[in-house]
Write an enzyme that holds these catalytic residues in place. Structure first.
Site, PDB file in Angstrom:
ATOM      1  N   GLU A  67      31.923  45.033  46.417  1.00 60.74           N
ATOM      2  CA  GLU A  67      31.799  43.625  46.010  1.00 60.74           C
ATOM      3  C   GLU A  67      33.041  43.086  46.720  1.00 60.74           C
ATOM      4  OE1 GLU A  67      31.516  43.099  41.756  1.00 60.74           O
ATOM      5  OE2 GLU A  67      32.408  41.206  41.752  1.00 60.74           O
ATOM      6  N   ARG A  68      32.629  41.611  47.296  1.00 61.23           N
ATOM      7  CA  ARG A  68      33.610  40.920  47.886  1.00 61.23           C
ATOM      8  C   ARG A  68      34.095  41.740  49.060  1.00 61.23           C
ATOM      9  NH1 ARG A  68      31.561  36.435  45.957  1.00 61.23           N
ATOM     10  NH2 ARG A  68      31.760  36.202  43.889  1.00 61.23           N
TER      11      ARG A  68
ATOM     12  N   GLU B 133      34.429  37.977  32.637  1.00 65.88           N
ATOM     13  CA  GLU B 133      32.916  37.590  33.419  1.00 65.88           C
ATOM     14  C   GLU B 133      32.042  38.607  32.899  1.00 65.88           C
ATOM     15  OE1 GLU B 133      35.315  35.720  37.511  1.00 65.88           O
ATOM     16  OE2 GLU B 133      34.885  38.016  37.324  1.00 65.88           O
TER      17      GLU B 133
ATOM     18  N   LYS C 199      46.899  38.981  37.860  1.00 64.01           N
ATOM     19  CA  LYS C 199      46.695  38.427  39.339  1.00 64.01           C
ATOM     20  C   LYS C 199      47.876  37.484  39.519  1.00 64.01           C
ATOM     21  CE  LYS C 199      41.772  38.484  39.300  1.00 64.01           C
ATOM     22  NZ  LYS C 199      40.522  37.848  40.133  1.00 64.01           N
TER      23      LYS C 199
ATOM     24  N   ASP D 268      42.356  32.484  40.918  1.00 68.89           N
ATOM     25  CA  ASP D 268      41.706  33.569  41.380  1.00 68.89           C
ATOM     26  C   ASP D 268      41.948  33.730  42.730  1.00 68.89           C
ATOM     27  OD1 ASP D 268      40.264  35.885  41.610  1.00 68.89           O
ATOM     28  OD2 ASP D 268      38.268  34.978  41.362  1.00 68.89           O
TER      29      ASP D 268
ATOM     30  N   GLU E 242      38.603  37.321  50.132  1.00 67.99           N
ATOM     31  CA  GLU E 242      37.320  36.520  49.541  1.00 67.99           C
ATOM     32  C   GLU E 242      37.649  35.207  49.507  1.00 67.99           C
ATOM     33  OE1 GLU E 242      36.980  37.397  45.284  1.00 67.99           O
ATOM     34  OE2 GLU E 242      35.414  35.997  45.063  1.00 67.99           O
TER      35      GLU E 242
END
Lengths: 681, 681
Positions: A162-163, A291, A365, A370, A398
């Site tokens: 993913e990514r 999410e 984060k 994001d 990303e």
């Protein structure tokens, strides 16, 4: 002195065609041409022994152990202290001194010796010149972790990683753990690279835990154990991303309620079995209630309830749970201006400060949104003094060019790590992360260059180095990486190579920022894959990612006075600075304020002219980088050069697309022409 | 009179839970309660016999064949003429007359009798009342085809049915042709439904032919043959979408050049083998040089070269190749205003008029772009008098609500089919399609309601009816569909049911148009899946789909005088009408012109006020439709009602999203407030 001696473990061999990254054989020349004494025993000492022996075999040196140290004097002594840790070097620290022609590295624990070895590699000949006053090195952060967002089963949309922009997973293939000799050898090489940068922990599966991957915790833990075996010789512990719903999905329980005794019991027993398979297992990483992932909210429990339940299961083994703070409403109504995604993590977690168990780490984060190209530092980091915090950064690009654009992220991460949430007098983010560490989403895959774009290796390298020393100068890290990866002194033109690499990387994040979303506004990307511009792509979406551009102005009012109040989540010095457009730093202006296109920045330019100027400049800078790169072809491995040259072509195409899309969008909206009359479509 | 007689073929049974659509048992009551004489033999007569026998078993009537017609007089005679076709009824026509208490349907060919039977079903009791003067019915178009965009292998992004909103494929499952008894029975039921609407041809795989599906032409043709066997009893011929690259991909040839003899030979031999498996095979459908599919351009050949080569392979069998005209540059640079996708099909194909073989059909989308809610008719249709043309419409609601919105497309298709490219005195599109037919992309799948939204069945039904009679009044078709599908006379309140269904469907296309993209501008949809609004979603894309909205105005200048010149592709009456904003119809204004927001429409409103008004109105109309639907619950099958009620919830959510997104976008851009002060976000 004991008579027992270490046994060299052979250095893993790079599979054919795989790039050596920052450990080409040449960097072992200084070490490998000396006579080295190794004292101490244990598996990591054996690794060190193997490294030195391999270097000596290549460059004519010799390695001896304490058991047979008689004879000629040694140039280098690598010594594991036998009497505890009188110098407070800790589990991973080491001391270095050079006197009387002998360089000596001492460590209290095996891992310290390993890091000392790689420190010598970085020093090269300098480690063996003149005198060196005794200096001690200890990692600032005990946990220096990579998260791999790797799926075991290839996801139909997200692909295997993913990514991920570096091919498939290093760990999984065709739905199983990679198990061939070559594949495991490559995992060992990866561990070696990571150890040389300072990484000591890794997760091997995606934080979005899908059905297949959930089983890695139970019936498929043997596959994780095999990976852990391959990484262990380089001091890297393996962690696992788990689904909060595991007791239901895997255990057949009717609930995953963290306060349910059967649930706690299931986790305790499951964890016991994980440790039976992996005695040095690192712990769990959890993305919960985020999410679409399951979490404690389902049962009316808090995140602390959820994290503490897992922490209790891990506590007997001295391990930690990393609980991600990336929680927000991803089904937001764009019409509702009262909700601000930037506020969410603070709103959720700050009130729970002090409620998390000692071995529960909140993984935050670095920014409130994001991983955008430019964000302020997350206010959560300064708001939870009684919670162990880990700071999460994203090496996989990303939102920063997906390893098709060269974008050296060291300066961005360094800015975040050196930020002082309480103002100039208070601790830095790097200090605040002592309890939990630095975690980076990995940018590595089974690509021959590890990271797709060969220059993206610098970002992977920097993760470990900045985790070791968060206040390090990123320019020093970049210099280090250049010397190791390209060994300029062994080329025909060291100065041209050094200067060229410096020119294409040092300012590349700023360049990328210039031609993409302006002034901290963020998220002007194509929905879904996040590559390339789409100014309105996320503007009417449920993801909470808006810029509110209209014919008069652009930006998000996050002030306390008239906006969402996000600026008020910071301590006073920052809250005051961000509150007003007149004091807010230019680069974050549109993150914090909605201003007219004619608003004059501190730079003296209007917002709209700044948009035009930076977009033209950014493309020019990228073009110049491409030219510089083209001029370095004769000074490096042709394959490495060719791969990056291809990427530069795409970077230029994409940068021009960004420039024209953004400029056209804002020209159509504002109606204000470029003061310099350049072409806007 | 011959002594041989037809043998009834049993009517396929609907699997449990599958909706009967427009053939519920009740519609056979009038027929099934009579005494019917069937004369003639052959497989389709056997089908007719089976239908009548099944109806009689249910409703107490009786069926006799010519061989044993003595005894009581019959109410109905279904007769296959023995002496040629003296009345010119053709392959599919029939005559109907009623005199002296006997209704008589005659046909020259078996298929005519089948269509005559379903005509009687539509008439119900009216077929058996009083006298009926003799009337003849012949389909205006010989080819009435559905294209299924079904994949055999489930595509990772597109799913099994590309642009399908009705579950999986009716024909394929788990990578193979459906082969269980129940599955084939369902295919037979599908064929029966299609025959009752007038369809006589079908393709069973996607026009985007992926690797797996390419093999249906050769080693997997047996699977196609099994589907053809199931459809044949209802007069439906099976066609196949093929890859132009088949000689390379399947045949191992070095080229697919249409002028290469080995290539032509490969196609001839391959086609021979297809006919060995499927003696009544209908022919090929090809998407070439379009959106990434291979084609003759690769070899420097024209589309006529490509089509004619395939036509030659099919000619010995009297079959046709359908060659899609959907060719444009899908890697366009949005900065290049000189390129207009709307112009592409005409530019490519009009110069080749007269070059296509007699059995090559050019399959042209009804509009110049791609099935938008509102488009002008494609100028290609009026520009190729010496080419056999098929008109392609899209029953699957890719851009019209994806079967989550009720959107009755009969009026849109009817408008296109009744359009007269040369002006009032010239032929209509329906006439111009005589040579090639009407082709619709199917909206059916393995969903229990066939089409996801039960009301979308009306669109599937309308395809066949409009293909049979392109100048039919779509309101008559809708009325017919309501009577058949809901049999209002058999409910407690026929008037309420009829009025309610009419209210929710008749104007539903206009309603959908109101709350989505305004004034013919098109493509304001989410990229990729095409559901929901994204005004700029395709604005900076390579797909050639732009609206050029800025702070002053919106729309595409396609005039000859100042724009792309597309308006000039029409014959004079239309070219002149479309050329000027003052004469261009309001509903196409933004397709043909870029105008200021203050431009006054023929309706008397400004463009911006029209946008606001229609978006508020459209949502109100959808809300009203939802209320009307809710009030019909007591008058129909609860499952059918519940399914559509669910869809109305989503339609309303989505319609409000469209309203607010579009209104907000244009308000932000224009700065002009709603004259009525309604809420714009």
């Amino acid at each position: 002195m004991t008579a027992s001696a270490s046994v060299p473990v052979s250095v893993p061999a790079l599979p054919d065609g795989v790039d050596p990254a920052w450990l080409p054989p040449e960097v072992f020349r200084a070490l490998g041409s000396r006579r080295t004494l190794i004292s101490g025993t244990g598996p990591l000492v054996d690794t060190v022994h193997g490294e030195v022996a391999d270097a000596c075999a290549r460059f004519g040196g010799e390695v001896v152990t304490a058991a047979r140290a008689q004879g000629a004097p040694c140039d280098l002594e690598l010594e594991l202290e036998e009497d505890g840790d009188p110098d407070g070097l800790g589990d991973e620290g080491f001391a270095l001194v050079r006197a009387d022609g002998v360089t000596r590295v001492t460590a209290a624990r095996q891992a310290g010796l390993l890091y000392g070895l790689f420190h010598l590699v970085r020093l090269g000949e300098a480690a063996f010149q003149g005198e060196l006053a005794r200096e001690t090195h200890r990692p600032a952060l005990a946990l220096r972790m990579l998260n791999h967002w790797d799926n075991v089963a290839v996801h139909p949309v997200m692909g295997q990683v993913e990514r991920g922009y570096s091919g498939g997973s290093l760990f999984w293939r065709d739905g199983l753990a990679r198990g061939s000799r070559d594949e495991l050898e490559r995992v060992r090489c990866y561990g070696r690279l990571l150890a040389a940068s300072g990484i000591n922990a890794i997760t091997v599966n995606n934080v979005n835990v899908h059905e297949t991957e959930a089983h890695l915790l139970t019936d498929r833990v043997g596959e994780v154990a095999a990976i852990a075996d391959a990484l262990r010789p380089y001091g890297i512990r393996t962690h696992l991303c788990v689904s909060f719903a595991s007791p239901v999905v895997l255990g057949g329980l009717p609930t995953a309620d963290p306060l349910d005794e059967a649930v706690a019991g299931w986790w305790a027993e499951t964890t016991r079995q994980v440790y039976a398979a992996i005695p040095d297992f690192g712990g769990y990483v959890v993305k919960a209630d985020s999410e679409g992932q399951p979490g404690p909210f389902t049962y009316g429990r808090s995140h602390a309830d959820g994290a503490n339940m897992l922490a209790a299961a891990l506590a007997p083994y001295g391990a930690t749970v990393h609980w991600r703070a990336f929680v927000y409403n991803h089904r937001q109504d764009w019409r509702d201006r009262s909700v601000d995604r930037a506020c969410a993590a603070y709103d959720h977690f700050a009130p729970q400060d002090g409620e998390f168990a000692p071995n529960a780490v909140l993984q935050v984060k670095h920014g409130p949104m994001d991983f955008q190209t430019r964000e302020p530092v997350s206010p959560v980091i300064g708001a939870m003094p009684n919670t162990r915090l880990a700071v999460e950064i994203q090496a996989t690009q990303e939102y920063t060019g997906q390893q098709r654009h060269a974008c050296w992220l060291g300066p961005m991460w360094s800015d975040a790590l050196r930020f002082r949430p309480e103002g100039d007098e208070g601790p830095g983010v790097g200090d605040l992360a002592r309890g939990g560490g630095l975690v980076a989403v990995s940018n590595a895959g089974d690509d021959p260059f590890w990271t797709g774009h060969p220059l993206a290796q610098a970002n992977l390298y920097a993760v470990g180095r900045l985790a070791w020393q968060p206040d390090a100068d990123p320019r020093a890290v970049l210099r280090e990486w250049i010397e190791l990866s390209f060994t300029p002194d062994r080329t025909a033109d060291p100065a041209r190579l050094r200067d060229g690499l410096w020119a294409v990387l040092d300012g590349s994040w700023r360049t990328y920022e210039k031609y993409t979303a302006p002034l901290g506004v963020g998220f002007m990307v194509q929905p879904g894959h996040h590559y390339g511009p789409s100014v309105d792509g996320y503007e009417y979406s449920p993801w909470g990612t808006y810029h509110f551009a209209d014919r008069d102005g652009v930006g998000v009012d996050r002030s306390r006075a008239t906006g969402t109040g996000f600026a008020g989540q910071y301590a006073k010095p920052w809250a005051e600075l961000y509150e007003s457009p007149s004091t807010c730093p230019d680069e974050l202006l549109l993150f914090f304020h909605h201003v007219p296109y004619g608003h004059v920045l501190h730079s003296g330019e209007t917002v709209i002219q700044h948009i035009y100027d930076t977009h033209f400049e950014g493309v020019q800078e990228a073009e110049e980088a491409g030219r510089v790169w083209a001029g370095l072809a004769d000074l490096m491995n042709p394959a490495r050069h060719a791969r990056a040259a291809e990427r530069y072509e795409e970077q230029l195409r994409s940068a021009r697309e960004w420039r024209d899309h953004i400029n056209t969008y804002f020209f159509r909206k504002s109606g204000i022409p470029d003061a310099r009359g350049r072409r806007i479509y």
